[in-house]
Scaffold this motif. Structure first.
Motif, PDB file in Angstrom:
ATOM      1  N   SER A   7       0.855  -1.199   0.000  1.00  0.00           N
ATOM      2  CA  SER A   7       0.000   0.000   0.000  1.00  0.00           C
ATOM      3  C   SER A   7       0.886   1.243   0.000  1.00  0.00           C
ATOM      4  O   SER A   7       1.974   1.253   0.563  1.00  0.00           O
ATOM      5  CB  SER A   7      -0.913   0.006   1.219  1.00  0.00           C
ATOM      6  N   ASP A   8       0.376   2.297  -0.634  1.00  0.00           N
ATOM      7  CA  ASP A   8       1.142   3.535  -0.742  1.00  0.00           C
ATOM      8  C   ASP A   8       1.378   4.135   0.628  1.00  0.00           C
ATOM      9  O   ASP A   8       0.490   4.159   1.467  1.00  0.00           O
ATOM     10  CB  ASP A   8       0.375   4.551  -1.595  1.00  0.00           C
ATOM     11  N   LEU A   9       2.609   4.634   0.822  1.00  0.00           N
ATOM     12  CA  LEU A   9       2.937   5.267   2.078  1.00  0.00           C
ATOM     13  C   LEU A   9       2.209   6.611   2.173  1.00  0.00           C
ATOM     14  O   LEU A   9       1.860   7.065   3.247  1.00  0.00           O
ATOM     15  CB  LEU A   9       4.456   5.490   2.156  1.00  0.00           C
ATOM     16  N   GLY A  10       1.966   7.205   0.991  1.00  0.00           N
ATOM     17  CA  GLY A  10       1.257   8.486   0.975  1.00  0.00           C
ATOM     18  C   GLY A  10       1.962   9.525   1.805  1.00  0.00           C
ATOM     19  O   GLY A  10       1.444   9.985   2.816  1.00  0.00           O
ATOM     20  N   VAL A  11       3.175   9.862   1.404  1.00  0.00           N
ATOM     21  CA  VAL A  11       3.968  10.811   2.172  1.00  0.00           C
ATOM     22  C   VAL A  11       3.274  12.170   2.173  1.00  0.00           C
ATOM     23  O   VAL A  11       3.302  12.901   1.192  1.00  0.00           O
ATOM     24  CB  VAL A  11       5.383  10.934   1.587  1.00  0.00           C
ATOM     25  N   ALA A  12       2.607  12.456   3.277  1.00  0.00           N
ATOM     26  CA  ALA A  12       1.902  13.737   3.387  1.00  0.00           C
ATOM     27  C   ALA A  12       2.886  14.787   3.892  1.00  0.00           C
ATOM     28  O   ALA A  12       3.621  14.549   4.829  1.00  0.00           O
ATOM     29  CB  ALA A  12       0.733  13.602   4.349  1.00  0.00           C
ATOM     30  N   ARG A  13       2.882  15.903   3.213  1.00  0.00           N
ATOM     31  CA  ARG A  13       3.790  16.988   3.594  1.00  0.00           C
ATOM     32  C   ARG A  13       3.042  18.058   4.362  1.00  0.00           C
ATOM     33  O   ARG A  13       1.990  18.501   3.933  1.00  0.00           O
ATOM     34  CB  ARG A  13       4.366  17.628   2.329  1.00  0.00           C
ATOM     35  N   LEU A  14       3.606  18.462   5.475  1.00  0.00           N
ATOM     36  CA  LEU A  14       3.034  19.571   6.221  1.00  0.00           C
ATOM     37  C   LEU A  14       3.972  20.749   6.080  1.00  0.00           C
ATOM     38  O   LEU A  14       5.156  20.640   6.404  1.00  0.00           O
ATOM     39  CB  LEU A  14       2.895  19.197   7.703  1.00  0.00           C
ATOM     40  N   PRO A  15       3.483  21.875   5.577  1.00  0.00           N
ATOM     41  CA  PRO A  15       4.371  23.021   5.414  1.00  0.00           C
ATOM     42  C   PRO A  15       5.000  23.418   6.749  1.00  0.00           C
ATOM     43  O   PRO A  15       4.326  23.429   7.778  1.00  0.00           O
ATOM     44  CB  PRO A  15       3.452  24.120   4.875  1.00  0.00           C
ATOM     45  N   SER A  16       6.296  23.714   6.734  1.00  0.00           N
ATOM     46  CA  SER A  16       6.993  24.035   7.979  1.00  0.00           C
ATOM     47  C   SER A  16       6.707  25.462   8.414  1.00  0.00           C
ATOM     48  O   SER A  16       6.939  25.820   9.556  1.00  0.00           O
ATOM     49  CB  SER A  16       8.497  23.853   7.788  1.00  0.00           C
ATOM     50  N   GLY A  17       6.237  26.285   7.481  1.00  0.00           N
ATOM     51  CA  GLY A  17       5.995  27.687   7.813  1.00  0.00           C
ATOM     52  C   GLY A  17       7.058  28.606   7.242  1.00  0.00           C
ATOM     53  O   GLY A  17       6.869  29.806   7.167  1.00  0.00           O
ATOM     54  N   LEU A  18       8.205  28.028   6.849  1.00  0.00           N
ATOM     55  CA  LEU A  18       9.259  28.811   6.194  1.00  0.00           C
ATOM     56  C   LEU A  18       9.563  28.160   4.851  1.00  0.00           C
ATOM     57  O   LEU A  18       9.994  27.002   4.806  1.00  0.00           O
ATOM     58  CB  LEU A  18      10.544  28.842   7.050  1.00  0.00           C
ATOM     59  N   ASP A  19       9.346  28.885   3.769  1.00  0.00           N
ATOM     60  CA  ASP A  19       9.545  28.319   2.428  1.00  0.00           C
ATOM     61  C   ASP A  19      10.965  27.805   2.225  1.00  0.00           C
ATOM     62  O   ASP A  19      11.184  26.788   1.564  1.00  0.00           O
ATOM     63  CB  ASP A  19       9.241  29.373   1.352  1.00  0.00           C
ATOM     64  N   GLU A  20      11.934  28.514   2.782  1.00  0.00           N
ATOM     65  CA  GLU A  20      13.334  28.101   2.601  1.00  0.00           C
ATOM     66  C   GLU A  20      13.586  26.744   3.262  1.00  0.00           C
ATOM     67  O   GLU A  20      14.415  25.969   2.798  1.00  0.00           O
ATOM     68  CB  GLU A  20      14.285  29.147   3.184  1.00  0.00           C
ATOM     69  N   VAL A  21      12.884  26.480   4.355  1.00  0.00           N
ATOM     70  CA  VAL A  21      13.028  25.182   5.030  1.00  0.00           C
ATOM     71  C   VAL A  21      12.291  24.105   4.234  1.00  0.00           C
ATOM     72  O   VAL A  21      12.803  22.999   4.037  1.00  0.00           O
ATOM     73  CB  VAL A  21      12.520  25.256   6.482  1.00  0.00           C
ATOM     74  N   ASP A  22      11.098  24.432   3.744  1.00  0.00           N
ATOM     75  CA  ASP A  22      10.337  23.478   2.923  1.00  0.00           C
ATOM     76  C   ASP A  22      11.145  23.045   1.712  1.00  0.00           C
ATOM     77  O   ASP A  22      11.145  21.885   1.319  1.00  0.00           O
ATOM     78  CB  ASP A  22       9.016  24.096   2.456  1.00  0.00           C
ATOM     79  N   ARG A  23      11.835  23.991   1.101  1.00  0.00           N
ATOM     80  CA  ARG A  23      12.647  23.694  -0.084  1.00  0.00           C
ATOM     81  C   ARG A  23      13.702  22.632   0.236  1.00  0.00           C
ATOM     82  O   ARG A  23      13.896  21.684  -0.513  1.00  0.00           O
ATOM     83  CB  ARG A  23      13.341  24.985  -0.536  1.00  0.00           C
ATOM     84  N   VAL A  24      14.349  22.780   1.400  1.00  0.00           N
ATOM     85  CA  VAL A  24      15.416  21.845   1.773  1.00  0.00           C
ATOM     86  C   VAL A  24      14.837  20.490   2.177  1.00  0.00           C
ATOM     87  O   VAL A  24      15.407  19.439   1.893  1.00  0.00           O
ATOM     88  CB  VAL A  24      16.286  22.448   2.901  1.00  0.00           C
ATOM     89  N   LEU A  25      13.662  20.531   2.829  1.00  0.00           N
ATOM     90  CA  LEU A  25      13.025  19.278   3.256  1.00  0.00           C
ATOM     91  C   LEU A  25      12.417  18.532   2.073  1.00  0.00           C
ATOM     92  O   LEU A  25      12.136  17.345   2.168  1.00  0.00           O
ATOM     93  CB  LEU A  25      11.919  19.569   4.275  1.00  0.00           C
ATOM     94  N   GLY A  26      12.190  19.228   0.969  1.00  0.00           N
ATOM     95  CA  GLY A  26      11.555  18.603  -0.185  1.00  0.00           C
ATOM     96  C   GLY A  26      10.047  18.785  -0.148  1.00  0.00           C
ATOM     97  O   GLY A  26       9.313  17.976  -0.701  1.00  0.00           O
TER      98      GLY A  26
END
Ligand code: TYD
Ligand code: MG
Length: 441
Positions: free
Chosen positions: A58-77
């Motif tokens: 079954s799909d893991l369905g990697v749900a992403r929660l925005p960190s609140g800082l775009d620069e951090v989201d970019r690094v986290l993927g």
């Protein structure tokens, strides 16, 4: 045919026997022989490992929660991943606690529970810092250094985000020395498992020393899903993805440390080039690629008569072997006289480049320094240099050129190729690129 075998062992001396004995045949102790689980490599009743077809998983369905800082989201993927463990490593004082407190704040403000485990500072000290950063009062603090207690907390409370500051303060046993290799490793493994079970995102802060002796975080890297490094460069803070199980590694985010915490830098290229001297030989702007992000960075070279019989090659911010290769190509293919010269090559501001596209900048910077000819203003270069002196294409040429033009460098020199969006002066080899730059080789 396999059969179930129960193995017996003496609780005192560990001697194994195939049956229940009243007295251990080796040490002679009475009543110590008890059944134990079969050890590794011993035969068991039936294989317990079963394979599953990939299509049935079954799909893991990697749900992403925005960190609140775009620069951090970019690094986290793309944001935090539920159940994932992330290590944030950096030298003391670089801003790890500040950044994570800001991220805890963003999570709490988005209605997701954020807990900061204070091992390093008291809740009072954290509150002092939080006041400067206007952190939401909804962020929770947990004062503990006991990894088991924290794992239990995760299991029962399952908050969205748990930040441990720092992993070096935790212990898994009473009386054990925090920060030792085994404690750091065991605590990480314990908490990563707890996070996976509870679905919390776990962030571990880890210190590294100036010398890069990252004994603690190094062993942690194998256990966590993502490792980010917070570094200082050109007066800025650079967050770099070292490893990422859920996205691309190598992405960078750029911040500025202000009175109100870390602020994202909108145009890092402009920031990195702000102090670049104009019209100076040996200074070249490279249209580099860090992760998927095009960035303009200054490469500097200096050549001077060496007092030593073996001239020095001092390289900072680049792979010294690549620089050696470029110097050899300059000497052999372009007859640039380097014998008897000390050569220094730097990425300005202490940045680190891992991009092979920096080769042409190194070649141009050294040639410019040796011949004392500055590059024309408004020029940026990129491209990999081959042993035959050829210029080889690198990833994302059009985006590199686009960023160069945007940041005020309309003349871009690079390798041939690039499909339909060729927006730069393309050269087949180093000699050709130098003609474009200086009008002659
Ligand atoms: P800190 O987050 O404590 O670093 P680390 O956890 O990596 O050891 O931050 C260290 C430095 O940042 C400290 O010298 C003070 C400075 N700072 C600011 O400049 N502005 C701020 O808003 C804050 C909170 C800290
Ligand atoms: Mg700290």
């Amino acid at each position: 045919m396999s059969r179930l075998t129960t193995v017996y062992a003496c609780g005192d001396c560990g001697a194994r026997s195939s049956g229940p004995l009243g007295r251990c045949p080796r040490c002679g102790a009475w009543g110590t022989v008890e059944p134990v689980l079969p050890g590794p490599g011993e035969r068991r009743a039936a294989p317990t490992a079963t394979a599953v077809r990939l299509g049935d998983v079954s799909d893991l369905g990697v749900a992403r929660l925005p960190s609140g800082l775009d620069e951090v989201d970019r690094v986290l993927g793309g944001g935090w991943v539920a159940g994932a463990a992330v290590l944030i490593a950096g030298e003391p004082g670089i801003g790890k606690s500040t950044l994570l407190l800001q991220l805890a704040d963003a999570s709490a403000r988005a209605g997701r529970r954020a807990v900061v485990v204070c091992g390093e500072e008291s809740p009072g000290q954290v509150k002092l810092r939080a006041g400067r950063l206007f952190v939401s009062g909804a962020v929770e603090l947990l004062r503990s250094t006991d990894a088991h207690a924290i794992a239990d907390f995760l299991a029962t409370e399952a908050p969205a985000l748990v930040i441990v500051d720092s992993i070096q303060t935790l212990t898994t046993e009473d009386g054990a020395a925090p920060g030792s290799l085994t404690q750091v490793r065991d605590a990480t493994a314990l908490l990563a498992q707890a996070a996976k079970a509870s679905g919390s995102t776990l962030v571990l802060i880890g210190h590294v020393t100036k010398q890069g002796a990252i004994a603690g975080p190094k062993v942690v890297e194998h256990i966590v899903d993502a490792t980010l490094a917070l570094e200082s460069a050109a007066g800025f803070r650079v967050l770099r993805g070292i490893k990422n199980r859920f996205g691309a590694a190598g992405e960078v985010g750029v911040f500025e440390m202000t009175d109100g915490g870390l602020r994202p830098v909108a145009n890092p290229s402009d920031a990195f080039l702000a102090e670049r001297p104009s019209g100076v030989p040996g200074s070249v702007v490279v249209a580099a690629l860090e992760g998927q992000r095009p960035l303009l960075v200054e490469v500097q070279a200096l050549a001077s008569a060496s007092p030593y019989s073996a001239p020095r090659r001092v390289v900072q911010g680049l792979d010294p072997r690549r620089v050696d290769l470029v110097l050899a190509v300059l000497e052999r293919r372009l007859d640039l006289p380097l014998t008897g010269l000390d050569v220094f090559v730097n990425v300005a501001g202490g940045l680190r480049l891992t991009d092979p596209g920096a080769d042409l900048a190194v070649a141009a910077a050294v040639a410019s320094a040796v011949t004392n000819r500055p590059l024309p203003e408004g020029t940026a270069v990129f491209g990999e240099v081959g042993l035959a002196g050829e210029l080889r294409s690198v990833a994302q040429g059009a985006r590199r050129a686009g960023e160069a033009v945007r940041a005020g460098h309309p003349q871009v020199v690079g390798p041939r190729g690039g499909g339909d969006a060729v927006t730069w002066s393309a050269s087949r080899d180093l000699a050709g690129a130098f003609v474009t730059l200086w009008g002659r080789p």
